[in-house]
Write a protein that holds these residues in place. Structure first.
Motif, PDB file in Angstrom:
ATOM      1  N   SER A  17       0.835  -1.206   0.000  1.00  0.00           N
ATOM      2  CA  SER A  17       0.000   0.000   0.000  1.00  0.00           C
ATOM      3  C   SER A  17       0.865   1.250   0.000  1.00  0.00           C
ATOM      4  O   SER A  17       0.564   2.224  -0.692  1.00  0.00           O
ATOM      5  N   ILE A  20       2.365   1.570  -3.470  1.00  0.00           N
ATOM      6  CA  ILE A  20       1.348   2.010  -4.428  1.00  0.00           C
ATOM      7  C   ILE A  20       1.223   3.526  -4.387  1.00  0.00           C
ATOM      8  O   ILE A  20       1.169   4.186  -5.430  1.00  0.00           O
ATOM      9  N   ASP A  24       1.923   6.281  -7.683  1.00  0.00           N
ATOM     10  CA  ASP A  24       0.735   6.869  -8.301  1.00  0.00           C
ATOM     11  C   ASP A  24       1.073   8.099  -9.149  1.00  0.00           C
ATOM     12  O   ASP A  24       2.214   8.531  -9.223  1.00  0.00           O
ATOM     13  N   PRO A  32       0.040   2.730 -15.625  1.00  0.00           N
ATOM     14  CA  PRO A  32      -0.479   1.374 -15.411  1.00  0.00           C
ATOM     15  C   PRO A  32      -0.095   0.363 -16.490  1.00  0.00           C
ATOM     16  O   PRO A  32       0.090  -0.820 -16.192  1.00  0.00           O
ATOM     17  N   TYR A  35       3.066  -2.059 -15.975  1.00  0.00           N
ATOM     18  CA  TYR A  35       3.096  -3.217 -15.094  1.00  0.00           C
ATOM     19  C   TYR A  35       3.011  -4.536 -15.851  1.00  0.00           C
ATOM     20  O   TYR A  35       3.522  -5.558 -15.381  1.00  0.00           O
ATOM     21  N   GLN A  66      -0.553 -10.972 -10.419  1.00  0.00           N
ATOM     22  CA  GLN A  66      -1.657 -10.153 -10.937  1.00  0.00           C
ATOM     23  C   GLN A  66      -2.406  -9.439  -9.820  1.00  0.00           C
ATOM     24  O   GLN A  66      -2.889  -8.324 -10.005  1.00  0.00           O
ATOM     25  N   ASP A  70      -2.862  -5.504 -10.132  1.00  0.00           N
ATOM     26  CA  ASP A  70      -4.186  -4.873 -10.113  1.00  0.00           C
ATOM     27  C   ASP A  70      -4.264  -3.762  -9.062  1.00  0.00           C
ATOM     28  O   ASP A  70      -4.843  -2.709  -9.311  1.00  0.00           O
ATOM     29  N   LEU A  71      -3.675  -4.002  -7.896  1.00  0.00           N
ATOM     30  CA  LEU A  71      -3.661  -2.977  -6.861  1.00  0.00           C
ATOM     31  C   LEU A  71      -2.902  -1.727  -7.314  1.00  0.00           C
ATOM     32  O   LEU A  71      -3.344  -0.606  -7.092  1.00  0.00           O
ATOM     33  N   LYS A  73      -2.330  -0.783 -10.431  1.00  0.00           N
ATOM     34  CA  LYS A  73      -3.091  -0.122 -11.509  1.00  0.00           C
ATOM     35  C   LYS A  73      -4.273   0.669 -10.939  1.00  0.00           C
ATOM     36  O   LYS A  73      -4.525   1.799 -11.350  1.00  0.00           O
ATOM     37  N   ASN A  74      -4.966   0.074  -9.996  1.00  0.00           N
ATOM     38  CA  ASN A  74      -6.127   0.761  -9.390  1.00  0.00           C
ATOM     39  C   ASN A  74      -5.707   1.940  -8.549  1.00  0.00           C
ATOM     40  O   ASN A  74      -6.484   2.906  -8.387  1.00  0.00           O
ATOM     41  N   GLY A  75      -4.500   1.892  -7.996  1.00  0.00           N
ATOM     42  CA  GLY A  75      -4.015   2.976  -7.168  1.00  0.00           C
ATOM     43  C   GLY A  75      -3.428   4.141  -7.926  1.00  0.00           C
ATOM     44  O   GLY A  75      -3.083   5.167  -7.361  1.00  0.00           O
ATOM     45  N   TYR A  76      -3.335   3.977  -9.228  1.00  0.00           N
ATOM     46  CA  TYR A  76      -2.753   5.027 -10.058  1.00  0.00           C
ATOM     47  C   TYR A  76      -3.600   6.270 -10.035  1.00  0.00           C
ATOM     48  O   TYR A  76      -3.172   7.362 -10.008  1.00  0.00           O
TER      49      TYR A  76
END
Length: 76
Positions: A17, A20, A24, A32, A35, A66, A70-71, A73-76
């Motif tokens: 976390s 991430i 960002d 993203p 990755y 993955q 995914d974390l 990419k979503n945190g970007y």
């Protein structure tokens, strides 16, 4: 950390976390789409250096990694 998180480690999830947040768009701005290149490079290294590497193991690596990808990419 990614593999530890895939195995349910809360401390790994906390560490990731923090990473991430550093990756960002407001900080290091790691796009993203990069990755996927990272994942493929990691798999290539594992294949090169693990004599037991096989298609099933590759699938397991990709599945575990993955979750972290995914974390990020979503945190970007």
């Amino acid at each position: 950390m990614a593999l530890m998180m895939a195995n349910g480690s809360e401390s790994a999830k906390n560490t990731l976390s923090n990473l991430i947040a550093k990756h960002d768009r407001k900080h290091l701005d790691i796009s993203p789409n990069l990755y996927d290149y990272w994942t493929n490079s990691l798999i290539k290294a594992v294949a090169e250096f693990d004599p037991n590497f096989n298609p099933k193991l590759e699938t397991e690596w990709r599945k575990a990694i993955q979750l972290t990808v995914d974390l990020f990419k979503n945190g970007y």
